[in-house]
Write an enzyme that holds these catalytic residues in place. Sequence first.
Site, mmCIF file in Angstrom:
data_model
loop_
_atom_site.group_PDB
_atom_site.id
_atom_site.type_symbol
_atom_site.label_atom_id
_atom_site.label_comp_id
_atom_site.label_asym_id
_atom_site.label_seq_id
_atom_site.Cartn_x
_atom_site.Cartn_y
_atom_site.Cartn_z
ATOM 1 N NE ARG A 12 -3.106 -2.535 2.648
ATOM 2 C CZ ARG A 12 -3.068 -3.895 3.049
ATOM 3 N NH1 ARG A 12 -1.445 -4.158 3.672
ATOM 4 N NH2 ARG A 12 -3.629 -4.226 3.243
ATOM 5 C CB THR A 52 -4.539 8.164 -11.615
ATOM 6 O OG1 THR A 52 -4.039 7.435 -10.427
ATOM 7 C CG2 THR A 52 -3.674 10.041 -10.985
ATOM 8 C CB THR A 53 -7.905 12.086 -13.761
ATOM 9 O OG1 THR A 53 -8.479 12.227 -13.137
ATOM 10 C CG2 THR A 53 -9.214 10.737 -14.938
ATOM 11 C CG PHE A 83 -11.768 1.488 -14.131
ATOM 12 C CD1 PHE A 83 -11.113 0.272 -14.386
ATOM 13 C CD2 PHE A 83 -10.790 2.708 -13.488
ATOM 14 C CE1 PHE A 83 -9.816 0.517 -14.947
ATOM 15 C CE2 PHE A 83 -9.619 2.889 -13.648
ATOM 16 C CZ PHE A 83 -9.052 1.103 -14.605
ATOM 17 C CG HIS A 95 -16.880 14.283 -9.697
ATOM 18 N ND1 HIS A 95 -16.697 14.907 -11.113
ATOM 19 C CD2 HIS A 95 -16.265 13.125 -9.492
ATOM 20 C CE1 HIS A 95 -16.632 13.392 -11.900
ATOM 21 N NE2 HIS A 95 -16.493 12.667 -11.135
ATOM 22 C CE LYS A 152 -12.668 14.384 -11.527
ATOM 23 N NZ LYS A 152 -11.795 13.335 -11.244
ATOM 24 C CB THR A 186 -15.655 10.625 -15.927
ATOM 25 O OG1 THR A 186 -15.324 9.687 -15.443
ATOM 26 C CG2 THR A 186 -16.630 10.076 -17.420
#
EC number: 1.17.1.8
Length: 234
Positions: free
Chosen positions: A29, A73-74, A100, A132, A136, A143
């Site tokens: 992790r 990840t964006t 996803f 969102h 964020k 998206t």
Amino acid sequence: MRIALFGYGKMGKMIEGIAMKRGHEIKARIDMGNLEDIDFREIDIAIDFSVPEAAVTNIEKALENDVPVVSGTTGWLDQYSHIVKRCNELEGAFLYASNFSLGVNIFFALNEFLAQKMAPLKQYEVSIEEIHHTEKQDAPSGTAITIAEGILENSDYTHWKLGNAREGEIPITSKRIGDYAGTHTVDYDSSIDQIRIQHTAHSRQGFAEGAVIAAEWLLGKKGVFSMQDVLNLG
């Protein structure tokens, strides 16, 4: 599967829970900066939901150690072509998706189909809105960008633009409200009527579940893929 989680925030923890319920083991992790602590020989696949500043390093390090990577990840896609090149050079496996959720990826396919049908009807103007949660970091969402790209590929529009757009550009409106999991809306407006398609996520669980499903699918493959491949939507 023995999984390394790159990014151990809300999404990382949710992915951990779903992966373990599906019989997988979390071997590492990684929250920030301790990649050197990983023994990649013990890892079957890495799932990256980190931050834009860390994503490229995370992905490249895993590929260099012959570990397939699923990334959600964006905000780093200006370097996407570099990662694709490295993946191919290393004969690795890489799968990126801006979202996803299985439902969202069906929505992407629907969006492209609708864009094809609307393209000849010049009386309609298209716009995109995404909502969102306030945590964020990037805007517009990955998206929303994928939605815009689907329209660009199937119409005469040339670019997308956050905020007010000029002729030939798709306007995207981004809103950050409370704890929204994510709502994406595509509108086609004319003086006579409106056509709207919309996807609303009720929770973030769908994103996490889709990422684990994508990892299960990617294991043992070589190349660069997307959720279109996972869901056989191509």
